[in-house]
Scaffold this motif. Sequence first.
Motif, PDB file in Angstrom:
ATOM      1  N   UNK A  71       0.761  -1.150   0.101  1.00 21.50           N
ATOM      2  CA  UNK A  71      -0.030   0.109  -0.105  1.00 21.50           C
ATOM      3  C   UNK A  71       0.851   1.038  -0.071  1.00 21.50           C
ATOM      4  N   UNK A  72       0.550   2.049  -1.137  1.00 24.71           N
ATOM      5  CA  UNK A  72       1.349   3.435  -1.005  1.00 24.71           C
ATOM      6  C   UNK A  72       0.640   4.757  -0.876  1.00 24.71           C
ATOM      7  N   UNK A  73       1.039   5.360   0.080  1.00 27.08           N
ATOM      8  CA  UNK A  73       0.037   6.722   0.420  1.00 27.08           C
ATOM      9  C   UNK A  73       0.990   7.757   0.291  1.00 27.08           C
ATOM     10  N   UNK A  74       0.266   9.068  -0.002  1.00 26.68           N
ATOM     11  CA  UNK A  74       0.986  10.288  -0.184  1.00 26.68           C
ATOM     12  C   UNK A  74       0.311  11.078   0.686  1.00 26.68           C
ATOM     13  N   UNK A  75       0.976  11.813   1.873  1.00 22.86           N
ATOM     14  CA  UNK A  75       0.518  12.788   2.875  1.00 22.86           C
ATOM     15  C   UNK A  75      -0.913  12.093   3.468  1.00 22.86           C
ATOM     16  N   UNK A  76      -1.185  10.972   3.974  1.00 18.23           N
ATOM     17  CA  UNK A  76      -2.405  10.335   4.362  1.00 18.23           C
ATOM     18  C   UNK A  76      -3.068  11.310   5.466  1.00 18.23           C
ATOM     19  N   UNK A  77      -4.267  10.992   5.454  1.00 18.74           N
ATOM     20  CA  UNK A  77      -5.057  11.695   6.589  1.00 18.74           C
ATOM     21  C   UNK A  77      -4.927  10.865   8.010  1.00 18.74           C
ATOM     22  N   UNK A  78      -5.123  11.412   9.050  1.00 20.83           N
ATOM     23  CA  UNK A  78      -5.129  10.672  10.359  1.00 20.83           C
ATOM     24  C   UNK A  78      -6.120   9.567  10.257  1.00 20.83           C
ATOM     25  N   UNK A  79      -7.198   9.815   9.693  1.00 20.41           N
ATOM     26  CA  UNK A  79      -8.316   8.713   9.566  1.00 20.41           C
ATOM     27  C   UNK A  79      -7.753   7.409   8.938  1.00 20.41           C
ATOM     28  N   UNK A  80      -6.874   7.807   7.660  1.00 24.26           N
ATOM     29  CA  UNK A  80      -6.417   6.465   6.857  1.00 24.26           C
ATOM     30  C   UNK A  80      -5.372   5.904   7.844  1.00 24.26           C
ATOM     31  N   UNK A  81      -4.423   6.692   8.354  1.00 22.52           N
ATOM     32  CA  UNK A  81      -3.198   5.854   9.250  1.00 22.52           C
ATOM     33  C   UNK A  81      -3.772   5.043  10.140  1.00 22.52           C
ATOM     34  N   UNK A  82      -5.084   5.796  10.954  1.00 21.20           N
ATOM     35  CA  UNK A  82      -5.452   5.003  12.032  1.00 21.20           C
ATOM     36  C   UNK A  82      -6.296   3.667  11.708  1.00 21.20           C
ATOM     37  N   UNK A  83      -7.082   3.670  10.383  1.00 23.22           N
ATOM     38  CA  UNK A  83      -7.328   2.687   9.804  1.00 23.22           C
ATOM     39  C   UNK A  83      -6.285   1.576   9.661  1.00 23.22           C
ATOM     40  N   UNK A  84      -5.273   1.999   9.011  1.00 24.87           N
ATOM     41  CA  UNK A  84      -4.217   0.816   8.711  1.00 24.87           C
ATOM     42  C   UNK A  84      -3.534   0.494  10.062  1.00 24.87           C
TER      43      UNK A  84
END
Length: 372
Positions: A71-84
């Motif tokens: 999974x590649x992310x660019x400047x993710x939101x807090x919600x995205x990181x918490x789900x991961x």
Amino acid sequence: MTLPSKKPNWRRRSTAPEPARVPADPPAASPDRGSVVQASLYRDGRKVSSPSSLAETFRQLRDEPDGMAWIGLHRPSEEELLSLAAEFDLHELAVEDAMEAHQRPKLERYGDTLFVVLRAARYLDAQEEVDFGELHVFLGPDFLITVRHGAAPDLSAVRRRMEETPELLALGPEAVLYAILDAVVDGYAPVVEGVQNDIDEIETEVFRGDPEVSRRIYELSREMVEFQRATRPLVGMLHNLMAGFAKYGTDEELQRHLRDVADHVTHTSERVDGFRQALTEILTVNATLVTQQQNAEMRALAEAGFEQNEEIKKISSWAAILFAPTLVGTIYGMNFDHMPELHWVYGYPFAILLMAVVCTSLYVIFKRRDWL
């Protein structure tokens, strides 16, 4: 460095409803798609699918016990990181670092998860400056997550490379980590060349007396400090990874690749240290040359002032000499009837003699004092 062999989904709560963590809406409306550059599922080194959302990625990975998610992310939101974090059991300190960014390169192990921070760099030819990016990598038994802050590095090229060499990708997430490290270190080479050209230009400008060169030296020195912070910790990180080869049973071919990366980053780090030392010496030379130039200018001003003072003394001396006969002539030219020596026969010769004596005396005095 290598993680334990892949395990079944022992930590995933397959019974938990997906929407509770990440909405499973279509990609066009799903918030978890906002910063996802690409999410892919691999099995035996070959791509199986490209899920359209994080929730879909989680679901498919549960259904593929032998699969690997990238999974590649660019400047993710807090919600995205918490789900991961909830799905892959990521440590809260590592997640916090990935949220805030601005971290120094480091390697941390949290149980079966490896957290790596890298600083990538690229040289901008137009601006003649170095641009730094930050990359966070979460590495687990069957997943790899990259969180990118900045334009560098180009992970799409890394993904293409790995997909074109399935035998390397089949080695698992640790092989992808090697490819990322290799891309970051290879990205330093153009920066080193660009900085070397800048230093060569600066040396020319220093001896040419360019007044703007000091600012350029200072700005490049600051970039080299940042470059040192990116490369120097990476040397120790790679040595720590190599120290764990035996413990974690790293594939021999992967070991050779990582040693090669370690050699390159050591060479780059030494070059960067040399650049900073060279800039320090150039700045010292420039300061010396500027001081010499200022001294020469002050000397020239002093000499000009001295010459001007000599001219003023000459002018003042002649003015004083000429003032004496003017004074005598003025007194004798007032034409009063009752003046001493007015009708004296020797009055005129006396006045001329008096003027000559006064002028000669002043001339001798000024000459002895080197005013004339």
